[in-house]
Design an enzyme around this catalytic site. Sequence first.
Site, mmCIF file in Angstrom:
data_model
loop_
_atom_site.group_PDB
_atom_site.id
_atom_site.type_symbol
_atom_site.label_atom_id
_atom_site.label_comp_id
_atom_site.label_asym_id
_atom_site.label_seq_id
_atom_site.Cartn_x
_atom_site.Cartn_y
_atom_site.Cartn_z
ATOM 1 N N CYS A 199 -0.560 6.009 9.933
ATOM 2 C CA CYS A 199 0.645 5.287 10.379
ATOM 3 C C CYS A 199 0.270 3.993 11.078
ATOM 4 C CB CYS A 199 1.429 6.101 11.414
ATOM 5 S SG CYS A 199 2.177 7.575 10.801
ATOM 6 N N CYS A 214 6.948 -4.914 15.657
ATOM 7 C CA CYS A 214 6.464 -3.859 16.550
ATOM 8 C C CYS A 214 5.027 -4.174 16.968
ATOM 9 C CB CYS A 214 6.550 -2.496 15.856
ATOM 10 S SG CYS A 214 8.229 -2.112 15.307
ATOM 11 N N CYS A 230 6.650 -7.087 6.772
ATOM 12 C CA CYS A 230 7.779 -6.544 7.538
ATOM 13 C C CYS A 230 8.325 -7.637 8.441
ATOM 14 C CB CYS A 230 7.312 -5.358 8.383
ATOM 15 S SG CYS A 230 8.669 -4.425 9.157
ATOM 16 N N CYS A 277 3.620 8.555 0.870
ATOM 17 C CA CYS A 277 4.140 7.629 1.873
ATOM 18 C C CYS A 277 4.247 6.272 1.182
ATOM 19 C CB CYS A 277 3.172 7.585 3.054
ATOM 20 S SG CYS A 277 3.625 6.363 4.293
ATOM 21 N N CYS A 280 1.925 -2.115 15.515
ATOM 22 C CA CYS A 280 1.842 -1.829 14.081
ATOM 23 C C CYS A 280 1.132 -2.945 13.323
ATOM 24 C CB CYS A 280 3.243 -1.627 13.516
ATOM 25 S SG CYS A 280 3.262 -1.256 11.754
ATOM 26 N N GLU A 339 0.827 -1.195 0.000
ATOM 27 C CA GLU A 339 0.000 0.000 0.000
ATOM 28 C C GLU A 339 0.865 1.249 0.000
ATOM 29 O OE1 GLU A 339 -3.961 -1.758 2.223
ATOM 30 O OE2 GLU A 339 -2.435 -0.859 3.487
HETATM 31 N N1 SAH Z 1 9.888 0.556 9.615
HETATM 32 C C1 SAH Z 1 9.990 1.974 9.458
HETATM 33 C C2 SAH Z 1 8.954 2.497 8.523
HETATM 34 C C3 SAH Z 1 7.530 2.396 9.039
HETATM 35 S S1 SAH Z 1 7.092 4.006 9.370
HETATM 36 C C4 SAH Z 1 9.958 2.640 10.814
HETATM 37 O O1 SAH Z 1 9.737 1.943 11.794
HETATM 38 O O2 SAH Z 1 10.222 3.830 10.905
HETATM 39 C C5 SAH Z 1 5.656 3.957 10.157
HETATM 40 C C6 SAH Z 1 5.650 4.871 11.372
HETATM 41 O O3 SAH Z 1 4.413 4.690 12.019
HETATM 42 C C7 SAH Z 1 6.723 4.491 12.379
HETATM 43 O O4 SAH Z 1 7.182 5.616 13.056
HETATM 44 C C8 SAH Z 1 5.919 3.608 13.326
HETATM 45 O O5 SAH Z 1 6.534 3.513 14.572
HETATM 46 C C9 SAH Z 1 4.614 4.323 13.362
HETATM 47 N N2 SAH Z 1 3.490 3.477 13.762
HETATM 48 C C10 SAH Z 1 3.391 2.145 13.625
HETATM 49 N N3 SAH Z 1 2.208 1.718 14.085
HETATM 50 C C11 SAH Z 1 1.539 2.822 14.501
HETATM 51 C C12 SAH Z 1 0.247 3.046 15.049
HETATM 52 N N4 SAH Z 1 -0.605 2.036 15.241
HETATM 53 N N5 SAH Z 1 -0.106 4.317 15.344
HETATM 54 C C13 SAH Z 1 0.728 5.343 15.116
HETATM 55 N N6 SAH Z 1 1.967 5.189 14.590
HETATM 56 C C14 SAH Z 1 2.361 3.944 14.294
#
Ligand code: SAH
Length: 346
Positions: free
Chosen positions: A339, A118, A114, A107, A121, A94
């Site tokens: 995000c 996390c 992945c 984005c 996420c 996406e």
């Molecule tokens: N792997 C990379 C790219 C993903 S960026 C990274 O970790 O930076 C996506 C961003 O969204 C990251 O900062 C991640 O920590 C954040 N993120 C992930 N899940 C989220 C959620 N449920 N709510 C808000 N931010 C989130």
Amino acid sequence: MEVRKKDIRALTKEQLRDFFVAQGDKAFRGTQVYEWLWQKSAHSFDAMTNISKETRQMLEDNFVINHIRVDQMQRSTDGTIKNAVRLHDGLVVESVLIPTETRTTACVSSQVGCSLDCRFCATARLKRMRNLNPDEIYDQVVAIDNESRLYFDRPLSNIVFMGMGEPLMNYNNVLKAIEKITSPEGLGMSPKRIVVSTSGVPKMIKKMADEEVKFALAVSLHSAIDEVRTSIMPFNATFPLKELRESLEYWYAKTKNRITYEYVVWEGINDTQKDVDALVKFCKFAPSKVNLIEYNPIDDGEFQQASEAAVEMYKRTLERNGITVTVRRSRGKDIDAACGQLANKS
Ligand code: SAH
């Protein structure tokens, strides 16, 4: 017997020129085709109208163009657009277009799924299937640039590698894509308008510093205390904060580029003064900016956005210590484009 045709965009310009010379044609033909492939983003050889029919057929016989296909486009009430992007092998990623008054940001995804885990996420719930190729990353940007022109009457202005995947775990392809995006032979965008966001892979951050890359770096930190960070981002056990910090010091020493941290404040996880103090201590060594991101729920309530008071406490403490803070509202939540929500629900 059917021979597997080669992805033509895996060739460099030089290789393409050499290919034409080997065919008894002019090297210049290679340059023309290269322009079609990148600058003009041709989906097929037939689209290459200044190339003779025979040559196009010859290319067809030897190569494929693995162009992405935007399968589904969803528009949020706030203007955000999410593309479900089908790859040549049927897998889906996406990408998101985020419009503001002054900018349009793409984005983009760097991997299918992945490998990091996390806890907060949605993408983490899909296992990593494969890395995206440079052209698949490039195509996502082109698709969003087209949508930006079509729906907002202006070209794309910024790119963030904050879609699916961990860009530094697909380092070479991400760098090759950025090279094409920034080259006049590609989209000609300024690297200053590109942010690569990482969960923090120290070795790769150092490598980027050594290669003197020109784009900006963002680190998804979420906690500056090892036990807390490991509990929500398990790979922190492999790359603990001390190593991450060292790599960032190295990055700053080499590039003198400000570092941005992405940070969500969750209730009962990282919402105390002790957590903020650790963050200040962690990022004070260099000019820093902390983006306090709103949490986008993806689960059954395991994580909850902290109170406004806690976010305010973060903001105050950081500002008092000379660290720039922004509090970011999410966009595109109604279409799962915010995000951490990218997970191919469709
Ligand atoms: N792997 C990379 C790219 C993903 S960026 C990274 O970790 O930076 C996506 C961003 O969204 C990251 O900062 C991640 O920590 C954040 N993120 C992930 N899940 C989220 C959620 N449920 N709510 C808000 N931010 C989130």
